[in-house]
Scaffold this active site. Structure first.
Site, short mmCIF file in Angstrom:
data_model
loop_
_atom_site.label_atom_id
_atom_site.label_comp_id
_atom_site.label_asym_id
_atom_site.label_seq_id
_atom_site.Cartn_x
_atom_site.Cartn_y
_atom_site.Cartn_z
NE ARG A 11 25.71 37.80 69.56
CZ ARG A 11 26.34 37.95 68.41
NH1 ARG A 11 26.98 39.06 68.13
NH2 ARG A 11 26.31 36.99 67.50
CE LYS A 31 22.57 28.35 72.96
NZ LYS A 31 22.71 29.20 71.76
NE ARG A 67 26.33 31.20 73.60
CZ ARG A 67 26.91 30.73 72.50
NH1 ARG A 67 28.19 30.38 72.52
NH2 ARG A 67 26.22 30.59 71.38
CB SER A 89 27.92 33.72 65.71
OG SER A 89 29.09 34.45 65.86
CB THR A 90 31.35 30.25 66.57
OG1 THR A 90 30.41 29.59 67.45
CG2 THR A 90 31.78 31.56 67.21
N GLY A 91 28.88 28.90 64.68
CA GLY A 91 28.33 27.61 64.24
C GLY A 91 28.25 26.59 65.36
N GLY A 92 28.76 26.94 66.56
CA GLY A 92 28.80 25.98 67.67
C GLY A 92 27.42 25.47 68.05
CB THR A 93 24.20 27.22 68.69
OG1 THR A 93 24.77 28.09 69.67
CG2 THR A 93 22.78 26.86 69.08
C1 R5P Z 1 21.96 32.84 71.01
O1 R5P Z 1 21.30 32.35 71.89
C2 R5P Z 1 21.54 32.89 69.59
O2 R5P Z 1 20.17 32.61 69.45
C3 R5P Z 1 22.33 31.93 68.72
O3 R5P Z 1 22.01 30.60 69.07
C4 R5P Z 1 23.80 32.14 68.86
O4 R5P Z 1 24.13 33.50 68.71
C5 R5P Z 1 24.57 31.33 67.84
O5 R5P Z 1 25.93 31.52 68.05
P1 R5P Z 1 26.97 30.41 67.59
O6 R5P Z 1 26.75 30.13 66.13
O7 R5P Z 1 28.29 31.09 67.84
O8 R5P Z 1 26.77 29.23 68.46
#
Ligand code: R5P
Length: 324
Positions: A130, A224, A226, A254-258
């Site tokens: 990252r 989106k 963040r 990752s956390t599934g939030g997106t």
């Molecule tokens: C970030 O921009 C990446 O492309 C993913 O959208 C992000 O890492 C997903 O993270 P999370 O599942 O925590 O929302």
């Protein structure tokens, strides 16, 4: 031998069993036959077996525990169970979670000490990928740090969907190539008969575009914002998703939030079905709960989880063939 050292002559042949062999003719005109062998770290055993099968190359088994149960303090142990002297070894290991980085380094060192002629690292999910910049003075450029250590024993690196800007690969201290996992995801979404493929943000647009060309459906992206590591806001965007089956593709969940926020927005706009697809499924914290907003969740085998439903073995094997 380092990748930067010249190969006076190199070509590849298949032997009678269909195995790849690379012939190196050195300056002294002596002929060495170099077998291609595959080694998998414990984070990537299934994918490494798949790559070996695709290449019809022998798989070198590894012992990961000296005593049943391993070391009580959690330290890693590796032992190659067959010879690799003079061989071109493909070392497959995701560098996540952290102990898998140590295991990667132990394996690369053991392979080099055992006399391998060339080591190609496949890091399916590049943990620490990252941070590609020094945003604040004193920070480590984590992606470069990991690459520097991979370069100690490996001649070249193949990886997939690095979470940072792929430009970072150009400053790695060894030749590095990004292999796309989108063909595997595109094939899955095609078989699932999605009507449209969306990226949850503009950063993932290139992924949606590639997957959609394979699935043969249109693509678009959502907007989106963040807020913090756990919270994202997806701007409502009038999309023609009413009654449709929608695939959302991202590099990482990752956390599934997106993905969960995007799925809720799409359902609010009348989508009939939402399939979330990612290359790397980390599913940390409350991800499973959040992902109930989706009808199906799929991930590749760069990181093994219950959502691993497609393999990227053929994508990596195709990239390896171009190196032989
Ligand atoms: C970030 O921009 C990446 O492309 C993913 O959208 C992000 O890492 C997903 O993270 P999370 O599942 O925590 O929302």
């Amino acid at each position: 031998m380092n990748a930067s050292s010249p190969h006076p002559f190199r070509r590849t042949r298949r032997n009678q069993e269909g195995r790849f062999r690379t012939l190196h003719i050195a300056a002294g005109r002596s002929l060495h036959i170099v077998a291609v062998k595959v080694v998998g770290g414990s984070a990537s055993v299934a994918l490494a077996h798949g790559i070996a099968k695709e290449l019809a190359a022998p798989y070198v088994e590894v012992a990961f525990e000296r005593h049943p149960g391993g070391f009580p303090d959690g330290e890693r142990y590796v032992r190659l169970l067959s010879a690799v002297a003079g061989d071109h070894v493909i070392l497959v290991q995701t560098t996540h979670p952290d102990p898998m980085i140590v295991e990667f380094l132990l394996l690369a060192d053991a392979i080099r000490d055992a006399g391998a002629r060339r080591i190609t690292a496949i890091v399916p999910y590049f943990g620490y990928g990252r941070q590609d910049k020094r945003f604040l003075e004193g920070e480590a450029i984590s992606a470069k740090t990991i690459a520097k250590h991979i370069a100690v024993d490996c001649d070249e690196l193949l990886t997939m969907a690095v979470p940072a800007n792929p430009e970072i690969l150009k400053i790695f201290p060894l030749p590095t190539r990004e292999v796309s996992g989108m063909p595997a995801i595109g094939r899955y979404l095609k078989s699932a008969k999605v009507d449209v493929i969306l990226a949850p943000d503009e950063g993932a647009l290139r992924l949606a575009k590639e997957a959609s060309s394979i699935a043969g459906v249109p693509f678009d992206f959502l907007v989106k914002e963040r807020i913090d590591s756990y919270t994202v806001k997806i701007e409502p965007k009038a999309l023609a998703v009413r009654g449709k089956s929608v695939g959302i593709v991202d590099d990482v969940i990752s956390t599934g939030g997106t993905i969960a926020t995007a799925a809720k927005e799409l359902k609010a706009q009348g989508a009939r079905r939402v399939i979330a697809a990612c290359v790397h499924g980390l599913f940390v914290d409350q991800a499973e709960e959040k992902l109930r907003a989706c009808d199906d969740v799929i991930a590749t085998d760069t990181v093994q989880s219950k959502h691993t439903k497609v393999s990227v073995a053929s994508e990596f094997a195709a990239a390896i063939r171009t190196l032989l």
